[in-house]
Design a protein around this motif. Structure first.
Motif, short mmCIF file in Angstrom:
data_model
loop_
_atom_site.label_atom_id
_atom_site.label_comp_id
_atom_site.label_asym_id
_atom_site.label_seq_id
_atom_site.Cartn_x
_atom_site.Cartn_y
_atom_site.Cartn_z
N GLY A 179 0.82 -1.20 0.00
CA GLY A 179 0.00 0.00 0.00
C GLY A 179 0.85 1.25 0.00
N ALA A 180 0.20 2.38 -0.27
CA ALA A 180 0.89 3.67 -0.28
C ALA A 180 1.29 4.04 1.15
N PRO A 181 2.55 4.46 1.35
CA PRO A 181 3.00 4.85 2.68
C PRO A 181 2.54 6.24 3.09
N MET A 182 2.15 7.06 2.10
CA MET A 182 1.76 8.45 2.37
C MET A 182 0.89 8.93 1.21
N PRO A 183 0.15 10.03 1.40
CA PRO A 183 -0.62 10.56 0.27
C PRO A 183 0.32 11.18 -0.75
N GLY A 184 -0.05 11.08 -2.03
CA GLY A 184 0.79 11.65 -3.07
C GLY A 184 0.27 11.31 -4.46
N THR A 185 1.13 11.53 -5.44
CA THR A 185 0.81 11.30 -6.84
C THR A 185 1.81 10.33 -7.43
N ILE A 186 1.32 9.36 -8.20
CA ILE A 186 2.21 8.39 -8.88
C ILE A 186 2.85 9.10 -10.08
N LEU A 187 4.18 9.20 -10.06
CA LEU A 187 4.90 9.86 -11.16
C LEU A 187 5.35 8.89 -12.24
N ASP A 188 5.76 7.69 -11.83
CA ASP A 188 6.30 6.73 -12.80
C ASP A 188 6.12 5.32 -12.28
N ILE A 189 5.94 4.38 -13.18
CA ILE A 189 5.85 2.96 -12.84
C ILE A 189 6.91 2.25 -13.67
N HIS A 190 7.85 1.58 -12.98
CA HIS A 190 9.00 0.98 -13.66
C HIS A 190 8.74 -0.43 -14.19
N LEU A 245 6.61 7.84 -6.18
CA LEU A 245 5.50 8.57 -5.59
C LEU A 245 5.99 9.97 -5.21
N GLU A 246 5.27 11.00 -5.66
CA GLU A 246 5.61 12.37 -5.28
C GLU A 246 4.69 12.80 -4.14
N ALA A 247 5.31 13.24 -3.04
CA ALA A 247 4.55 13.74 -1.90
C ALA A 247 5.23 14.99 -1.39
N MET A 248 4.50 16.06 -1.27
CA MET A 248 5.04 17.33 -0.78
C MET A 248 6.29 17.75 -1.57
N LYS A 249 6.23 17.64 -2.88
CA LYS A 249 7.29 18.02 -3.81
C LYS A 249 8.57 17.19 -3.67
N MET A 250 8.48 16.06 -2.95
CA MET A 250 9.62 15.15 -2.85
C MET A 250 9.26 13.84 -3.55
N GLU A 251 10.20 13.31 -4.31
CA GLU A 251 9.98 12.03 -4.99
C GLU A 251 10.51 10.90 -4.13
N SER A 252 9.68 9.88 -3.92
CA SER A 252 10.07 8.70 -3.14
C SER A 252 9.92 7.46 -4.02
N GLU A 253 10.96 6.64 -4.04
CA GLU A 253 10.86 5.36 -4.75
C GLU A 253 10.13 4.38 -3.85
N ILE A 254 9.13 3.72 -4.42
CA ILE A 254 8.42 2.66 -3.71
C ILE A 254 9.08 1.35 -4.15
N VAL A 255 9.67 0.63 -3.20
CA VAL A 255 10.41 -0.59 -3.52
C VAL A 255 9.62 -1.82 -3.09
N PRO A 268 -2.76 7.12 2.05
CA PRO A 268 -2.07 6.07 2.81
C PRO A 268 -2.91 4.80 2.87
N GLY A 269 -2.27 3.67 2.55
CA GLY A 269 -2.94 2.39 2.60
C GLY A 269 -3.58 1.96 1.29
N ASP A 270 -3.73 2.86 0.33
CA ASP A 270 -4.28 2.47 -0.97
C ASP A 270 -3.35 1.44 -1.61
N GLU A 271 -3.95 0.41 -2.22
CA GLU A 271 -3.14 -0.63 -2.86
C GLU A 271 -2.42 -0.07 -4.07
N LEU A 272 -1.08 -0.24 -4.09
CA LEU A 272 -0.28 0.18 -5.23
C LEU A 272 -0.06 -0.98 -6.19
#
Length: 73
Positions: free
Chosen positions: A8-19, A35-45, A65-69
């Motif tokens: 699931g998503a660790p925080m609210p945000g926008t999906i920027l890319d799917i590898h 995942l982009e959250a608060m103007k920071m990009e986080s890799e979901i591993v 948060p918690g939405d299935e990715l």
């Protein structure tokens, strides 16, 4: 899918890319999406080794948060 590891998503945000795509093999700690959250990009591993069983989001989707990715079988 039944028996799959769901991430699931660790925080609210926008999906920027799917590898990866459904059916692709994945190793633990391999980046799957960005995942982009608060103007920071986080890799979901990936948390576990396996094969991508499903992807529940698309590029540009907003998530909470918690939405299935994605899931790994």
């Amino acid at each position: 899918p039944a028996g799959a590891h769901v991430q699931g998503a660790p925080m609210p945000g926008t999906i920027l890319d799917i590898h990866l795509n459904v059916g692709d093999p994945v190793k633990a700690n391999q980046p799957v999406m960005v995942l982009e959250a608060m103007k920071m990009e986080s890799e979901i591993v990936a948390e576990v080794d396996g094969v991508i069983a499903s992807i529940g989001v698309s590029k540009g989707d907003m998530v909470n948060p918690g939405d299935e990715l994605f899931s790994i079988a």
